[in-house]
Each structure stands twice: as structure tokens, then as C-alpha cells.
Design an enzyme around this catalytic site. Sequence first.
Site, short mmCIF file in Angstrom:
data_model
loop_
_atom_site.label_atom_id
_atom_site.label_comp_id
_atom_site.label_asym_id
_atom_site.label_seq_id
_atom_site.Cartn_x
_atom_site.Cartn_y
_atom_site.Cartn_z
N ASP A 74 -48.15 2.62 41.64
CA ASP A 74 -48.02 1.16 41.49
C ASP A 74 -47.80 0.53 42.87
O ASP A 74 -48.45 -0.47 43.22
CB ASP A 74 -46.81 0.79 40.62
CG ASP A 74 -46.95 1.19 39.17
OD1 ASP A 74 -47.18 0.32 38.32
OD2 ASP A 74 -46.84 2.41 38.87
N GLU A 102 -47.17 -7.81 40.21
CA GLU A 102 -46.07 -7.32 39.38
C GLU A 102 -44.89 -6.76 40.18
O GLU A 102 -43.74 -6.94 39.80
CB GLU A 102 -46.57 -6.24 38.41
CG GLU A 102 -45.43 -5.70 37.55
CD GLU A 102 -45.85 -4.98 36.29
OE1 GLU A 102 -47.01 -4.54 36.22
OE2 GLU A 102 -45.01 -4.86 35.39
N ASP A 128 -52.09 -6.83 38.71
CA ASP A 128 -51.27 -5.75 38.19
C ASP A 128 -51.80 -4.48 38.86
O ASP A 128 -52.93 -4.05 38.57
CB ASP A 128 -51.40 -5.66 36.66
CG ASP A 128 -50.28 -4.82 36.06
OD1 ASP A 128 -49.70 -4.03 36.82
OD2 ASP A 128 -50.01 -4.94 34.85
N ILE A 134 -51.03 -1.37 38.65
CA ILE A 134 -51.37 -0.42 37.58
C ILE A 134 -50.93 -1.05 36.28
O ILE A 134 -49.73 -1.19 36.01
CB ILE A 134 -50.67 0.95 37.72
CG1 ILE A 134 -51.20 1.69 38.94
CG2 ILE A 134 -50.91 1.80 36.46
CD1 ILE A 134 -50.86 3.17 38.97
N ASP A 135 -51.89 -1.47 35.49
CA ASP A 135 -51.58 -1.99 34.17
C ASP A 135 -51.60 -0.78 33.24
O ASP A 135 -52.56 0.00 33.24
CB ASP A 135 -52.64 -3.01 33.77
CG ASP A 135 -52.37 -3.61 32.41
OD1 ASP A 135 -51.18 -3.73 32.04
OD2 ASP A 135 -53.34 -3.93 31.71
N THR A 178 -48.75 1.50 33.07
CA THR A 178 -48.14 2.61 33.83
C THR A 178 -47.79 3.78 32.91
O THR A 178 -47.92 4.94 33.29
CB THR A 178 -46.87 2.10 34.57
OG1 THR A 178 -47.25 0.98 35.36
CG2 THR A 178 -46.29 3.18 35.48
N ASP A 208 -51.09 -9.40 33.04
CA ASP A 208 -51.51 -8.49 31.97
C ASP A 208 -52.70 -9.03 31.18
O ASP A 208 -53.20 -8.35 30.28
CB ASP A 208 -50.34 -8.26 30.99
CG ASP A 208 -49.31 -7.28 31.56
OD1 ASP A 208 -49.70 -6.41 32.36
OD2 ASP A 208 -48.12 -7.41 31.21
P1 AMP Z 1 -50.44 -2.29 26.85
O1 AMP Z 1 -50.89 -1.16 27.70
O2 AMP Z 1 -51.54 -3.12 26.32
O3 AMP Z 1 -49.47 -1.88 25.82
O4 AMP Z 1 -49.71 -3.29 27.82
C1 AMP Z 1 -48.97 -2.89 28.92
C2 AMP Z 1 -48.16 -4.08 29.36
O5 AMP Z 1 -47.28 -4.48 28.32
C3 AMP Z 1 -47.26 -3.80 30.52
O6 AMP Z 1 -47.91 -4.12 31.71
C4 AMP Z 1 -46.06 -4.71 30.28
O7 AMP Z 1 -46.04 -5.78 31.19
C5 AMP Z 1 -46.29 -5.27 28.89
N1 AMP Z 1 -45.10 -5.26 28.01
C6 AMP Z 1 -43.87 -4.79 28.26
N2 AMP Z 1 -43.04 -5.02 27.20
C7 AMP Z 1 -43.78 -5.67 26.27
C8 AMP Z 1 -43.50 -6.20 24.98
N3 AMP Z 1 -42.31 -6.08 24.42
N4 AMP Z 1 -44.51 -6.81 24.30
C9 AMP Z 1 -45.74 -6.91 24.84
N5 AMP Z 1 -46.05 -6.44 26.07
C10 AMP Z 1 -45.10 -5.83 26.79
MG MG Z 2 -49.22 -4.47 33.14
#
Ligand code: AMP
Ligand code: MG
Length: 326
Positions: A47, A70, A123, A125-126, A128, A272
Site C-alpha cells: 500500500d 488513502e 487507492d 491497493i483497493d 488489501t 473506493d
Molecule cells: P471490497 O473489496 O469491495 O469489499 O471493498 C474494500 C473497501 O471496503 C476497502 O477499501 C474499505 O475502504 C471499504 N470498507 C471498509 N469498511 C467498510 C464497511 N463497513 N462497509 C463498506 N465498505 C467498507
Molecule cells: Mg479501498
Amino acid sequence: MDEHSPEVATAIEAAVKASELCQKIRKDLVGGESILKSDRSPVTIADYGSQAILCKLIRERFPHDTIVAEEDSKELRRPDRSKILGQVTDYVNTFIPTASSKEVCSWIDFSSNAITERFWTLDPIDGTKGFLRADQYAIALALIENKVVTLGILACPNLYVDMQQPLGEKGCLFVAVKGKGSIQMDLKGVSKRTISVSKIKNSSEATMTESVEPDHADHLFHQRLAKKLNISKPSLRMDSQAKYGMVARGEVTLYLRVPSPSEPGYRENIWDHAAGSIIAEEAGGMVTDILGHPLDFSCGIKMEKNHGVLVSNGILHDMVLKAIHM
Ligand code: AMP
Ligand code: MG
């Protein structure tokens, strides 16, 4: 802006370099070391390294642009983190041999929370958690001008190239410019093909994608919704904005992100969704929150005006929105 604009070339160059760095670290990663941030989310050397490279290049080429990313280097500068900072610097050195640890931290900190008339959001690394599991993750970069996303890039190093061959070659780069459509390139940013969303009209033929993490979306609600829409195929669980790419290239019809009951007050981060949203829209798709409102990237790092996210092929959008509130 068009595909020959310096912004597009820079974004592609930066995303290609950052994804090479992430893949290198992923290959070497033993045990998946990470630091837990104050919100308990993990952050890795990848990251930090990715953000350093992305921020350095963008600031060099566009010195007047704001960057909203981020990470920051606060944790990394702690004396007890010196080993991790050393590792980040070593990896950045494979691209920028002269970079010192001090410079790496200063590049990471080019990022601020300032939402200006023109700014980049990234981001590094989206997903992580997906990266640590050797699963899907993405490097996500978007340019926002006068509240509108005008450019989006998603590098997905672990996503298969050809939807007909899910066990085949991996590594995709999605690129979208406002008004110019969406393309998929290889991870070197060379080959390219135009992509578009699926033409499915009947919801019973649709497929859905959602987060892997149960805290990031309400999987049970999604299941009930699928039933209402007569969707029989199980939902594809995938980390990161790779989900937007899947809708954009017509491989799945819907990406649902109804807020998880474990965190009902959660607000999404702009980095995101900004890049993913333009890639889905320019491929002919539609992106709103679950109330049908457009995503608003202008009120801060959090999307305070939005509640959840719905991405579709456009044709099914209203039907799904109605079913959500039925
Ligand atoms: P995903 O891989 O689609 O589940 O999304 C990853 C992203 O979800 C991360 O980069 C976080 O910023 C975000 N994230 C963290 N906590 C939550 C939450 N409670 N609800 C939705 N997204 C979140
Ligand atoms: Mg992310």
C-alpha cells in the site's frame, strides 16, 4: 480530454508501475505482514510503496493538482516501524533507485484531504484483504474535475483477461475517459479492446457480484433481493473495484453494495468508487447509490450524501432499485 491526453498517459504509466511493485511484493510476501490502522484495517508495504510511486509521478507531471489518497506516512515514520519503512524503500528503489526513506514518506504525504476544483483520488491497493489472501485487489486512480469524474484507471493484477478463460492469463487494466468509452488493456498498458456492459433485459438471466467481506455489504439482503429478481446463479464474491470492471466488460450484470447491518452508519470512501464508477458508466452501465442518487465525490473523503452502491448494465437499474425498496 482524450486517450492521448497527458493525464491518461501519466495515469496508465503510474498504475502499471504500481501494479508491478504490488505483484513483486505479493510474490515475495511470506506470512503477509501488515500494520493495523486505528480503524483496524490492514495496511501493507505494498500500500505504502504503491502510493509513493503514484503520488510522486502525478505531482511531478501535474504540480498544481491536489491528490486525495488513502494512506499517510504517520504510522510508517514511527521508530518501531523502521524495518517496514526500510522494506518499503527497498521496493520503491527497484523503480526509483535513488529514493531515500525520507523521500518515500514525503511522496506518500503529497496526499491531503482537500477536495479542490480539480483533484486526483487514489487507492494504492483497493482490497488489501484480498491482496493478503492472494486474491483480487486493484490499484484505483481517478481524476475529478468540477465534481465530475473525468478519468478512471483500475489495474487488477489478479483478474483473468478473457472471460471465456477464467483459468487463463491474468492482469487487466481498465481505462475510461469521460465521453470516450471504456477499454481494457493488458497490465503493460499495450493491447486494448473496447468493453461494454451486458445487454441482459430479463433479471432471471442476470448475475450479481458483491464483496467477499461480510462487514462491507449485507450479503443476506443481497440474497433476498436476488430471489425477488429470480436470479438463480450464486453471487460472485470478489474483493476490490475489480467488481466494477466485471460489470463494465459484461461478465456480470449487477454489483450490489447494500450497507452491512454490522456498520449501518458506514459511509463509502471516494477512492473506493470514483475510478470504478466511470469505468462502468463509460461502458454503458449505470451507477447510483441504493436510493437511486448519483454518487457524489465532492463533499469530502467520505461520500456523506450516499447510502450503499448499485452498479448495473443500465437496462435493469430501475427494476433493481424498485426491488430494493419493495
Ligand atoms: P471490497 O473489496 O469491495 O469489499 O471493498 C474494500 C473497501 O471496503 C476497502 O477499501 C474499505 O475502504 C471499504 N470498507 C471498509 N469498511 C467498510 C464497511 N463497513 N462497509 C463498506 N465498505 C467498507
Ligand atoms: Mg479501498
